[in-house]
Write an enzyme that holds these catalytic residues in place. Structure first.
Site, PDB file in Angstrom:
ATOM      1  N   SER A  24       0.841  -1.199   0.000  1.00 16.28           N
ATOM      2  CA  SER A  24       0.000   0.000   0.000  1.00 16.28           C
ATOM      3  C   SER A  24       0.877   1.251   0.000  1.00 16.28           C
ATOM      4  CB  SER A  24      -0.900  -0.005   1.240  1.00 16.28           C
ATOM      5  OG  SER A  24      -1.738   1.113   1.245  1.00 16.28           O
ATOM      6  N   GLY A  25       0.579   2.182  -0.932  1.00 16.33           N
ATOM      7  CA  GLY A  25       1.341   3.423  -1.023  1.00 16.33           C
ATOM      8  C   GLY A  25       2.491   3.367  -1.994  1.00 16.33           C
ATOM      9  N   ASN A  75      -1.194   4.888   3.398  1.00 22.83           N
ATOM     10  CA  ASN A  75      -1.555   5.461   2.103  1.00 22.83           C
ATOM     11  C   ASN A  75      -2.885   6.179   2.230  1.00 22.83           C
ATOM     12  OD1 ASN A  75      -1.943   6.064  -0.559  1.00 22.83           O
ATOM     13  ND2 ASN A  75      -2.098   3.953  -1.273  1.00 22.83           N
ATOM     14  N   SER A 127      -5.606   4.201  -0.419  1.00 23.36           N
ATOM     15  CA  SER A 127      -5.269   2.780  -0.504  1.00 23.36           C
ATOM     16  C   SER A 127      -6.444   1.982  -1.071  1.00 23.36           C
ATOM     17  CB  SER A 127      -4.914   2.251   0.890  1.00 23.36           C
ATOM     18  OG  SER A 127      -4.671   0.866   0.851  1.00 23.36           O
TER      19      SER A 127
END
Length: 1030
Positions: free
Chosen positions: A112-113, A162, A165
């Site tokens: 994520s991110g 994030n 996300s």
């Protein structure tokens, strides 16, 4: 086949920052890998290849590498021609699909991110621009592009890692026809994180759409849905305590989502139902239960939030209240209501909220698919985009992380299989001996999770189905019984003393291919069950909300079979996805996040090393480097490097394979450094290729110079020939044009001359057809001559053009008009000062013109106001005559009456009299009234005689003076004293009185030099210079 396309791009750029393709690293170590990645990231080079795999590092800032100019640059270009870019991978997949008529997929993975969603958007945008364009195709592309903001709103949320996300997996098929036009699309979604609807960790948010609706929704819509413009009012939106995020503009995003819903053909009614469904979840989260004396949950039927839920869902409020507080149990033909405790009622409420949101999300995906569906049933080629969750390791890992990491295990298994398979097939096709590659086979972990009857999912399902008090801890105990000897499974009970310190009693740990992950079993059973009781399900199926009734109608509420658990559904969908992907050619994008704080330019080596490990990048690199790092078709290799060998340059006449053999022998390749396949050469070590490339770079400069010289000579010769031919053609054409013009001109001239001669011969006759043009010509010619030679001054009387006879009268009229015009202009241009000057000159002329010889020379000399300023007059004298108003002063030479001795004096004219001044004394004052006359000679001298009446007291007789500005002085005097008629111009001599009864004279004559002296006869003799004759 595609694996070679990136190779040569790395060769030509290796002297820049880092290597563009990790396959060509000298060492395949973690340190070398990270060092190369760091170098490139420091210069904003975020893309690097491993063969056809693209490694992308999130820069956390905007880079100017995604504009239309960049897209045009990468269209139809092979990898090796340009630096690594996501457009290069997308374009290569697209053109390979068109040329080989097969299907492809692009797998985008990372945690994520790391930028997976952005990468997916960039690929869609590239296809939207690069594919052929028509109105129909543009509509399809718009829908594909606009599906992103809708799915992000309903499926993305802010997490700790994030702000946007993706909380679901997405696989999108883009369908292309045989011409390469994007004609349709289809989306599959996986494992939406429904638990986020009812619970968020601290620092996280619910799905974006809730905040967008509350913050951006119009006042009328919020009133219609019973909502307030305050996120703090809703329990489902406040658990993370970060409803407002600086990087997210919910109001702008709301406008984007509304526009996107219209583009993907969701009508106004369904849009209202959709927002009503979202609002119902918010209201449901605010439903609170009371407890009666027996601890049973109670809910007032008139509860405001309950009413809003029933209205928005279109269900009976009483039935909804009953469904949230009682469970309906059927025993044969009887039905019994079993009351819930408050905790149980909250569980049922949250389960309903998750079910509503999950089914709504599925409905939305189906609607998007319907809008993008291609109605043409003919065969289509497909490029799939798989944007799936990356490997997740949190401080507390639950059921969602278990499913996500299981998905990554399956994809890693698929990844290795496809890569090895592609490599092995290429080696076999080229008849090169395949060397087994050492890599970690994660099948043991996949079996640990998914094996039938023995895997973790099967045990979890058994525990969910088992009658009795099944809990998360009993599930853990079953795992410990079944998995006690498995090398990749450990719990607190099974661990050694050292490991036990890192595990809680409710945890189990799996040793994944990417590392160890500890999972907390709390919530596993509930999240896996995700059940709705039958009475609630029956009620929701009767909803008047079109979306809800359509979504829940697919659920068989009458079936007595227990529905599949979440883990089993996910496992089944993952196996289907694997089958889909195995049938396609794979392309990979691995996304990395350089740091946890989202800071541009900061590279956390430890964090990146961890991601490199769990994304399997080193395993992929080792597979790509197994045996031979570089391979190229003979034709391409020979075409590039043939200048290095005299035998192959400039043209090789034999088979390409023979040419390559000759070339590598000339370059000194050792036998173990390369292999000759059926259609390709295989080179084992990057350093061998680097040495070849360095030699080629050096050779290129020499070749370029020679080619340049040849080409310039060839171009110059060609250009010269073209110019010579062009000049000849132009010359021929020009001569023809000029000859025709000359012929026409001469014919015209003959006609004109004939007419002219006829006109001249008849010019004296009245105007007729023969002489009209001639006369017109004569007039025009005369007027043109006159126009260029008009007199410039009024005094010019001689330059007027002599007119022909026919224009005599006209010429005279024009002459008079012109002179009048010049006079008028001259008069209008005269200033008051000049006018006064003219008046004085006119007066002078009337007195002296034709009388005194020196007059003509004086005409051009302007008169001044005075020749002596007041500063030049003694102050004592000024005091004496100031009241008389000084009008004019001039220096003079005064001659005595007796003896005629010359004496310089100042003569000052006032309003009353003329004063002869010697320094501080007034030697003589002559009132104008006593002045009988003024005499001057007719010669060029400046002598003037004032005749004064002797009988006037204090007067001594005549005053004899010489003045250089005689005409100015006398003109001023005649005006001031009004003595114009008193001035006499005398010939020969001037008689004057010395005193009463006694006279003398001034005699005048002409000579070479002017002199003044006393003659023997006692007279004053004045010899004047002779006047110049013009």
């Amino acid at each position: 086949m595609q694996g070679q396309l990136a190779m040569e791009g790395a060769l030509t750029a290796r002297d820049r920052v880092g290597i563009q393709d990790f396959v060509l690293l000298d060492e395949t170590t973690d340190a070398a890998f990270l060092s190369n990645l760091t170098k490139r990231f420091s210069k904003d080079l975020i893309y690097t290849y491993i063969g056809t795999l693209l490694v992308s590092v999130n820069p956390y800032k905007e880079l100017d590498i995604y504009n239309n100019k960049q897209m045009d640059l990468y269209m139809g270009v092979n990898f090796f021609e340009l630096p690594p870019h996501i457009y290069a991978l997308a374009d290569n997949a697209y053109h390979t699909m068109l040329t080989e008529f097969n299907n492809h997929f692009i797998l985008i993975s990372g945690e994520s991110g790391a930028g997976k969603t952005e990468a997916s958007k960039k690929i869609l945008q590239y296809y939207a621009v690069s594919c052929p364009s028509t109105t129909l195709l543009n509509t399809v592309r718009d829908k594909m592009l606009m599906s992103n903001p809708v799915l992000e709103a309903f499926g993305n949320a802010k997490t700790l890692k994030n702000d946007n996300s993706s909380r679901f997996g997405k696989y999108m098929d883009i369908q292309f026809d045989s011409q390469g036009d994007a004609v349709g699309g289809h989306i599959l979604n996986y494992l939406l994180e429904k638990s986020r609807v009812v619970h968020q960790n601290h620092g996280e948010r619910n799905f974006h759409i809730f905040y967008q609706l509350v913050e951006g929704g119009e006042e009328g819509l919020l009133h219609q849905l019973g909502l307030e413009r305050d996120c703090q009012h809703y329990d489902y939106l406040t658990q993370g305590e970060c409803a407002i995020v600086s990087s997210i503009n919910d109001r702008n995003d709301w406008k984007t989502v509304k526009n996107a819903l219209q583009i993907i053909n969701i009508d106004e009614i369904n849009i209202n139902h959709l927002f009503g469904t979202v609002a119902s979840v918010l209201h449901l989260g605010n439903v609170r239960f009371d407890s009666d004396s027996k601890g049973r949950a109670q809910l007032n039927e008139n509860n405001a939030e309950l009413r809003w839920v029933s209205d928005l869902l279109g269900v009976d409020a009483h039935s909804l209240q009953e469904g949230l507080t009682y469970r309906k149990i059927e025993a044969k033909k009887d039905q019994v209501l079993s009351p819930f405790t408050i905790d149980h009622a909250i569980y049922v409420r949250d389960a309903l909220a998750k079910a509503i949101y999950g089914q709504t999300f599925t409905w939305l995906v189906n609607r998007i698919n319907e809008s993008m569906e291609n109605k043409d049933l003919s065969r289509k080629n497909v490029i799939g985009l798989l944007d799936i969750y990356g490997f997740e390791v949190f401080y507390v890992n639950s059921f969602e992380q278990f499913c996500i990491n299981y998905c990554n295990e399956k994809l890693q298994q698929l990844f290795i299989q496809l890569t090895l398979k592609a490599e092995q097939e290429e080696y076999e096709a080229e008849d090169i001996e395949w060397e087994p590659v050492q890599f970690f086979n994660n099948k043991i972990i996949c079996d640990l999770v998914e094996e039938k009857h023995r895997g973790i999912i099967s045990i979890l399902d058994e525990e969910c189905l088992r009658p009795g008090d099944a809990t998360d801890l009993t599930f853990l105990e079953r795992l410990e019984e079944r998995m006690s000897n498995h090398p990749h499974f450990v719990t607190h009970k099974l661990a050694d003393k050292m490991t036990r310190k890192t595990l809680e009693r409710g945890d189990f740990r799996l040793l994944h291919y990417a590392g160890e992950v500890t999972y907390c079993v709390v919530g596993f059973l509930d999240k896996n069950n995700d059940l709705l009781y039958k009475n609630i399900k029956d009620l929701i199926c009767q909803s008047k909300n079109a979306i809800i009734s359509e979504s829940f109608s697919t659920m068989d509420s009458d079936s007595m079979r227990r529905p599949e658990t979440v883990a089993t559904q996910f496992k089944s969908s993952l196996l289907k996805l694997t089958d889909i992907l195995m049938a396609k050619d794979a392309w990979y994008i691995r996304c990395l996040k350089p740091n946890e704080s989202k800071q541009p330019g900061h590279f956390d080596e430890a964090l990146v090393r961890h991601q490199v490990k769990y994304l399997g990048l080193m395993e992929h690199l080792r597979v790509r480097r197994a045996g031979f790092a570089y391979r190229r078709k003979y034709e391409v290799f020979l075409k590039r490097y043939k200048p290095l060998c005299p035998a192959t340059w400039p043209h090789w006449r034999g088979l390409p394979a023979d040419g390559v053999e000759v070339l590598v022998q000339h370059l000194g390749y050792l036998p173990d450094e390369y292999k000759m396949g059926r259609t390709k050469i295989f080179i084992r070590h990057p350093r061998t290729l680097y040495a070849t490339e360095d030699a080629f770079e050096k050779c290129k400069h020499d070749l370029a110079t020679r080619l340049q010289a040849k080409y310039k000579g060839y171009k110059a010769k060609g250009e010269f020939r073209k110019q010579r031919e062009a000049a000849t053609k132009i010359e021929t054409c020009w001569r023809g044009v000029q000859a025709r013009k000359e012929r026409d001109r001469r014919a015209w001239a003959v006609k004109v001359i004939k007419k002219f001669i006829k006109g001249y011969m008849t010019r004296g006759q009245a105007k007729n057809t023969d002489n009209s043009e001639y006369l017109a010509f004569v007039r025009q010619n005369y007027l043109n001559r006159l126009k260029g030679n008009l007199p410039k001054t009024v005094l010019d009387k001689t330059t007027w053009q002599t007119p022909p006879a026919v224009l005599a009268e006209t010429s005279e009229i024009l002459r008079k008009l012109h002179y009048r015009l010049m006079v008028r202009k001259y008069v209008r241009g005269i200033t008051p000062q000049k006018k006064a000057q003219f008046q004085m000159k006119l007066l002078t002329s009337s007195i002296f013109k034709g009388k005194k010889e020196s007059y003509p020379q004086s005409v051009a000399q302007p008169f001044v106001d005075t020749r002596i300023s007041e500063q030049d007059i003694n102050m004592r004298v000024l005091q004496m005559i100031r009241n008389e108003h000084i009008k004019y002063g001039v220096p003079v030479i005064k001659y005595d009456r007796n003896g005629f001795k010359p004496r310089p004096r100042q003569l000052v004219l006032t309003q009353r009299a003329a004063h002869v001044i010697e320094e501080a004394n007034i030697k003589q004052t002559v009132p104008y009234t006593s002045l009988k006359g003024i005499s001057v000679s007719n010669l060029t001298d400046g002598i003037v005689v004032f005749h004064i009446a002797c009988e006037v007291p204090k007067q001594k007789g005549a005053l004899i003076m010489q003045c250089d500005t005689l005409f100015e002085f006398l003109t001023k005097l005649s005006i001031i004293a009004n003595k114009q008629n008193a001035i006499q111009v005398v010939h020969g001599s001037i008689q004057f009185e010395i005193q009463a009864g006694k006279e003398s004279a001034v005699d005048f004559s002409s000579g070479q030099e002017p002199t003044v002296y006393k003659a023997k006869n006692g007279h004053l003799m004045v010899v004047a210079a002779r006047a110049r004759t013009r």
